[in-house]
Design an enzyme around this catalytic site. Structure first.
Site, PDB file in Angstrom:
ATOM      1  N   GLU A 104      -9.988  -9.122   3.489  1.00 19.55           N
ATOM      2  CA  GLU A 104      -8.939  -8.821   4.484  1.00 19.55           C
ATOM      3  C   GLU A 104      -9.532  -8.184   5.742  1.00 19.55           C
ATOM      4  O   GLU A 104      -9.071  -8.436   6.856  1.00 19.55           O
ATOM      5  CB  GLU A 104      -7.869  -7.923   3.851  1.00 19.55           C
ATOM      6  CG  GLU A 104      -7.037  -8.690   2.815  1.00 19.55           C
ATOM      7  CD  GLU A 104      -6.079  -7.801   2.045  1.00 19.55           C
ATOM      8  OE1 GLU A 104      -6.559  -6.833   1.406  1.00 19.55           O
ATOM      9  OE2 GLU A 104      -4.870  -8.055   2.088  1.00 19.55           O
ATOM     10  N   GLU A 124      -6.698  -9.955  -6.100  1.00 17.54           N
ATOM     11  CA  GLU A 124      -5.811  -8.832  -6.435  1.00 17.54           C
ATOM     12  C   GLU A 124      -4.942  -9.091  -7.659  1.00 17.54           C
ATOM     13  O   GLU A 124      -4.699  -8.177  -8.459  1.00 17.54           O
ATOM     14  CB  GLU A 124      -4.925  -8.490  -5.220  1.00 17.54           C
ATOM     15  CG  GLU A 124      -5.631  -7.728  -4.101  1.00 17.54           C
ATOM     16  CD  GLU A 124      -6.377  -8.610  -3.111  1.00 17.54           C
ATOM     17  OE1 GLU A 124      -6.573  -9.807  -3.414  1.00 17.54           O
ATOM     18  OE2 GLU A 124      -6.769  -8.121  -2.043  1.00 17.54           O
TER      19      GLU A 124
HETATM   20  C1  3H9 Z   1      -7.777  -4.735  -3.186  1.00 16.04           C
HETATM   21  O1  3H9 Z   1      -8.723  -4.921  -2.487  1.00 16.04           O
HETATM   22  C2  3H9 Z   1      -6.417  -4.432  -2.666  1.00 16.04           C
HETATM   23  C3  3H9 Z   1      -6.256  -4.741  -1.215  1.00 16.04           C
HETATM   24  O2  3H9 Z   1      -5.787  -6.048  -1.021  1.00 16.04           O
HETATM   25  C4  3H9 Z   1      -5.217  -3.842  -0.583  1.00 16.04           C
HETATM   26  C5  3H9 Z   1      -5.574  -2.433  -0.382  1.00 16.04           C
HETATM   27  C6  3H9 Z   1      -4.557  -1.701   0.420  1.00 16.04           C
HETATM   28  N1  3H9 Z   1     -13.465  -0.211  -6.524  1.00 16.04           N
HETATM   29  O3  3H9 Z   1     -18.756  -5.285 -11.498  1.00 16.04           O
HETATM   30  P1  3H9 Z   1     -19.986  -4.463 -11.319  1.00 16.04           P
HETATM   31  C7  3H9 Z   1     -17.553  -0.513  -9.629  1.00 16.04           C
HETATM   32  S1  3H9 Z   1      -7.882  -4.769  -4.871  1.00 16.04           S
HETATM   33  C8  3H9 Z   1     -14.131   0.759  -7.164  1.00 16.04           C
HETATM   34  O4  3H9 Z   1     -20.716  -4.080 -12.529  1.00 16.04           O
HETATM   35  P2  3H9 Z   1     -21.298  -6.673 -10.051  1.00 16.04           P
HETATM   36  C9  3H9 Z   1     -17.579  -0.951 -11.081  1.00 16.04           C
HETATM   37  O5  3H9 Z   1     -16.597  -0.296 -11.834  1.00 16.04           O
HETATM   38  C10 3H9 Z   1      -9.621  -4.931  -5.180  1.00 16.04           C
HETATM   39  N2  3H9 Z   1     -15.178   0.536  -7.980  1.00 16.04           N
HETATM   40  O6  3H9 Z   1     -21.009  -5.141 -10.286  1.00 16.04           O
HETATM   41  C11 3H9 Z   1     -18.989  -0.570 -11.473  1.00 16.04           C
HETATM   42  O7  3H9 Z   1     -18.988   0.825 -11.702  1.00 16.04           O
HETATM   43  P3  3H9 Z   1     -19.940   1.474 -12.828  1.00 16.04           P
HETATM   44  C12 3H9 Z   1     -10.054  -6.329  -5.001  1.00 16.04           C
HETATM   45  C13 3H9 Z   1     -15.564  -0.728  -8.124  1.00 16.04           C
HETATM   46  O8  3H9 Z   1     -22.394  -6.742  -9.099  1.00 16.04           O
HETATM   47  C14 3H9 Z   1     -19.793  -0.835 -10.199  1.00 16.04           C
HETATM   48  O9  3H9 Z   1     -18.830  -0.835  -9.144  1.00 16.04           O
HETATM   49  N3  3H9 Z   1     -11.446  -6.422  -5.410  1.00 16.04           N
HETATM   50  C15 3H9 Z   1     -14.916  -1.785  -7.480  1.00 16.04           C
HETATM   51  O10 3H9 Z   1     -21.435  -7.389 -11.354  1.00 16.04           O
HETATM   52  C16 3H9 Z   1     -20.506  -2.163 -10.187  1.00 16.04           C
HETATM   53  O11 3H9 Z   1     -19.558  -3.179 -10.500  1.00 16.04           O
HETATM   54  C17 3H9 Z   1     -11.789  -6.799  -6.643  1.00 16.04           C
HETATM   55  O12 3H9 Z   1     -10.969  -7.095  -7.480  1.00 16.04           O
HETATM   56  C18 3H9 Z   1     -13.826  -1.488  -6.646  1.00 16.04           C
HETATM   57  N4  3H9 Z   1     -13.150  -2.460  -6.001  1.00 16.04           N
HETATM   58  O13 3H9 Z   1     -19.989  -7.267  -9.385  1.00 16.04           O
HETATM   59  C19 3H9 Z   1     -13.258  -6.856  -6.919  1.00 16.04           C
HETATM   60  N5  3H9 Z   1     -15.526  -2.943  -7.828  1.00 16.04           N
HETATM   61  O14 3H9 Z   1     -21.332   1.180 -12.391  1.00 16.04           O
HETATM   62  C20 3H9 Z   1     -13.601  -6.068  -8.142  1.00 16.04           C
HETATM   63  C21 3H9 Z   1     -16.537  -2.606  -8.654  1.00 16.04           C
HETATM   64  O15 3H9 Z   1     -19.556   2.902 -12.812  1.00 16.04           O
HETATM   65  N6  3H9 Z   1     -15.034  -6.009  -8.359  1.00 16.04           N
HETATM   66  N7  3H9 Z   1     -16.567  -1.276  -8.839  1.00 16.04           N
HETATM   67  O16 3H9 Z   1     -19.559   0.774 -14.115  1.00 16.04           O
HETATM   68  C22 3H9 Z   1     -15.749  -7.060  -8.773  1.00 16.04           C
HETATM   69  O17 3H9 Z   1     -15.259  -8.160  -8.996  1.00 16.04           O
HETATM   70  C23 3H9 Z   1     -17.217  -6.843  -8.994  1.00 16.04           C
HETATM   71  O18 3H9 Z   1     -17.425  -5.472  -9.184  1.00 16.04           O
HETATM   72  C24 3H9 Z   1     -18.131  -7.305  -7.829  1.00 16.04           C
HETATM   73  C25 3H9 Z   1     -19.587  -6.830  -8.101  1.00 16.04           C
HETATM   74  C26 3H9 Z   1     -18.103  -8.848  -7.772  1.00 16.04           C
HETATM   75  C27 3H9 Z   1     -17.679  -6.739  -6.508  1.00 16.04           C
END
Ligand code: 3H9
Length: 695
Positions: A104, A124
């Protein structure tokens, strides 16, 4: 520490988001972006700005650890509107991933450049929310309604190349994104290109029929999830209202989603999946080398395991008993790879390279002498398995990891068949092994810690979710499954129809009901399990006589065209069968049982009570390390609805006292089957929940 930096490079403001691990848009990052954008506005020496991410990715999204807490300014939609309102061009430079709020931010910029392999998406809904910072309003303007709705309701990301073809990326970058983005900015400046807000584009028009068709489709596919339908509501607001009002409606819908149990369930599943990959015992332990793998047995399971391995880049030697079986295994793997080519997840060139360089199917264990890891996938028989492990002990190099794919046999006994039990571990794949995400990693008494670490490294390499399990009959998943399957069979003995049971559980959100699963797996599997356990049966155990009767009738499920359901050209997904109902009624009559009605609510209560009770014992016995590990097993391997978080998260939301009260009520009729798990009783007595045991 500053999370967002501002540097000037040749008249271009380089705004870098630097907030490991995923550059999530927490309050400090939002404030940093807000300040950087304001500074860019004031900075007369900067004619354009590039927003880029430090580290492995652009921006992973909103900081989801802030969900459920009171929002703190600056809010993301305002930050993005400020970017869009800049009077000089702003370019988003995307590598790694740009997800959710991260994408976004990029849509708020005026131009987007991305690497070909970047992953861009609005996931999301997979967290039980909707894009809440303009995604539902900007994406349709760029790619059209259907493409935008598909992106936002499935949550599936696309590559940089695909995003350019769809129209929401302008330029593709080479290996040096930063340099290419700065060059792109210089070109825009030279061409006198101005700011180009996405919201200047019209929102695509849609008639009522198109929206009604989408609503109907989403109601069917969302299986009880509310977020995909809320995405559609936000898009309808975009069709009907000016941008500002539609954005306000999107924000209202987003905030309302934050309070739903579905959001809490899906976020629990997200964090549980990350926690499960890090069992404390392997932290800081290096895994053993993992390049050449062996698989013993080329049936459906062995061939599936080999497929998963070659797809992840491992060299695989598959061993079969004779040349014909080895050839058949090779054909199965080639077919699996052909499906991957058809689905577009593998190129023909990559497939050909795998078949010529990365896979051999042979006869004789000697070919495994240089394997780093071998997975045995022969049939479930202790003598057959121990014979294989004795052979492996003879031929494998020192340090090779020796794994068994048994789904219930004692891994300690298998390990003892070798002179190197420390190298032996269980790797319980689920069929089809190249598709199913779950991998139970069964750690035996003597398993060395670096062998466990290697198994987790393998799971990661294969793109699977590895869950640590202890040794017992059925490990985590099948032990719990066996208990609640018995509970549903009891309901059928007492009057419920298997079709009503399936409907109740599918309505709850399960991918399939238990009798549909039986038909898929084959009724011979359940029959053999009952036979195996018969010797240890308690006199008060209630036999699943009707299931045995179906087996003896040869109604083995989908493969026979007939199981609990009939499968034919008219009903490929199966239709109920009166003859099955008649067999069940005969079984009840033979046992002298009277039949009563079960409501869908009671079916669900009994099934969940049995599942939770068995799961509590699995946790108490140390078979699963944490309640959230059980949740991961059920969500990733047993079709449990992700939006409910998993059985033990669900139990916490229902209340453990309610579940325990149910179990005690059921025990009043059958106190043999319904014995409350001591851990459940303890948690209720202490006023605690399963979440309190997650660490
Ligand atoms: C959103 O954006 C809403 C908006 O539209 C509106 C807002 C107003 N936040 O997965 P990993 C942590 S909704 C906080 O192992 P990778 C994760 O817990 C969001 N923490 O790495 C882990 O912590 P730990 C939309 C987060 O390289 C560490 O980072 N976004 C977040 O295999 C490493 O993560 C998503 O749905 C976060 N957003 O993959 C994306 N994301 O080391 C969600 C991760 O303590 N994330 N952490 O266990 C992912 O899909 C994957 O983490 C990503 C990296 C592909 C980014």
């Amino acid at each position: 520490m500053t999370k967002v930096t501002y540097q000037l490079a040749d008249g271009v403001a380089l705004i870098t988001v630097d907030h490991p691990p995923v550059n999530a848009l927490g309050q400090v990052v939002r404030q940093g972006l807000w300040d950087a954008v304001a500074r860019f506005g004031r900075d007369d020496t900067a004619q354009a700005a590039v927003i880029i991410g430090a580290g492995r990715l652009f921006i992973g999204g909103a900081d989801i650890t802030e969900f459920g807490k009171p929002p703190v300014a600056p809010f993301l939609p305002d930050v993005i509107n400020a970017i869009a309102a800049c009077t000089k061009p702003v370019i988003a430079a995307i590598h790694g991933t740009a997800l959710g709020g991260g994408l976004e931010v990029a849509l708020g910029a005026h131009y987007r450049i991305a690497t070909r392999t970047a992953r861009l998406g609005l996931p999301e809904v997979t967290l039980g929310v909707i894009p809440g910072a303009g995604g539902t309003q900007r994406m349709p303007r760029l790619v059209g309604l259907d493409a935008a709705l598909t992106l936002m309701t499935t949550g599936k990301p696309v590559s940089g190349t695909q995003a350019q073809a769809m129209g929401f990326v302008d330029e593709l970058a080479g290996d040096d994104l930063r340099a290419d983005a700065l060059a792109y900015a210089a070109r825009l400046i030279a061409e006198g290109a101005g700011p180009r807000a996405v919201t200047d584009l019209p929102f695509p028009a849609a008639d009522a029929d198109l929206i009604a068709a989408w609503r109907q489709r989403l109601t069917r596919t969302a299986k009880g999830q509310v977020a995909p339908l809320a995405v559609l509501d936000a898009v309808v607001a975009g069709i009907e209202r000016p941008f500002d009002q539609a954005l306000a409606e999107e924000r209202r819908l987003f905030l309302s989603m934050l309070d739903t149990p579905q959001r809490s369930g899906m976020m629990h599943a997200f964090f549980a999946e990350r926690a499960v990959a890090k069992p404390p015992e392997i932290l800081g332990i290096a895994s053993r080398p993992l390049d050449r793998a062996g698989v013993i047995g080329g049936g459906t399971m062995g061939a599936g395991i080999a497929t998963a391995m070659v797809l992840s880049g491992l060299h695989v030697t598959l061993v079969e008993r004779d040349a014909a079986a080895a050839a058949r295994a090779g054909e199965t793997i080639a077919r699996n790879l052909a499906s991957a080519v058809k689905r577009g997840t593998l190129t023909e060139t990559a497939r050909d390279a795998i078949l010529s360089d990365a896979l051999v199917t042979v006869v004789g264990h000697d070919a495994l002498s240089d394997a780093d890891l071998v997975v045995e996938a022969v049939f479930e028989d202790m003598d057959a398995k121990t014979e294989v492990f004795r052979a492996l002990d003879r031929v494998c190099k020192p340090g090779a990891v020796l794994a068994t794919n048994t789904s219930y046999l004692d891994v300690n006994r298998i390990a003892q068949a070798t002179g190197r039990p420390a190298d032996v571990i269980g790797l319980h794949f689920f069929s089809p092994a190249h598709v199913m995400k779950l991998l139970e990693i069964v750690v035996a008494d003597a398993t060395a810690t670096d062998v466990t670490a290697t198994a987790f490294a393998l799971a990661k390499k294969l793109g699977k979710i590895g869950v640590r399990a202890g040794v017992c009959d059925g490990f985590i998943g099948n032990r719990i499954l066996s208990h609640y399957r018995t509970a549903v069979d009891h309901m059928v003995l007492d009057g419920a129809s298997p079709y009503a049971v399936d409907r109740a559980l599918v309505d709850f959100g399960f991918a399939m009901g238990p009798y549909q699963v039986s038909d898929l797996a084959g009724l011979d599997i359940g029959y053999m399990t009952r036979q195996r356990k018969a010797a240890d049966a308690h006199p008060r155990d209630r036999a699943s006589v009707f299931a045995d009767a179906l087996y003896h009738a040869g109604w083995l499920g989908q493969k026979a065209g007939h199981g609990y359901y009939i499968y034919d050209a008219d009903s490929p997904k199966g239709r109920p069968d009166d003859a099955v109902t008649a067999i069940i009624e005969t079984s009840r009559a033979d046992l002298g049982l009277s039949s009563r009605d079960f409501t869908a609510a009671e079916i669900l209560r009994r099934t969940m009570a049995a599942m939770v009770n068995a799961a509590a014992n699995v946790v108490a016995d140390g078979i699963a390390q944490r309640p959230s590990d059980v949740d991961v097993v059920f969500v990733s391997g047993y079709g449990f609805p992700r939006h409910r978080g998993g059985p033990l998260h669900y139990a916490d939301t229902v209340g453990l006292d309610t579940i325990l009260t149910d179990i005690r009520e059921f025990a009043a009729i059958d106190d043999h089957f319904w014995t409350p798990a001591p851990l459940l009783e303890q948690l209720v007595a202490d006023g605690r929940n399963f979440a309190s045991l997650n660490r």
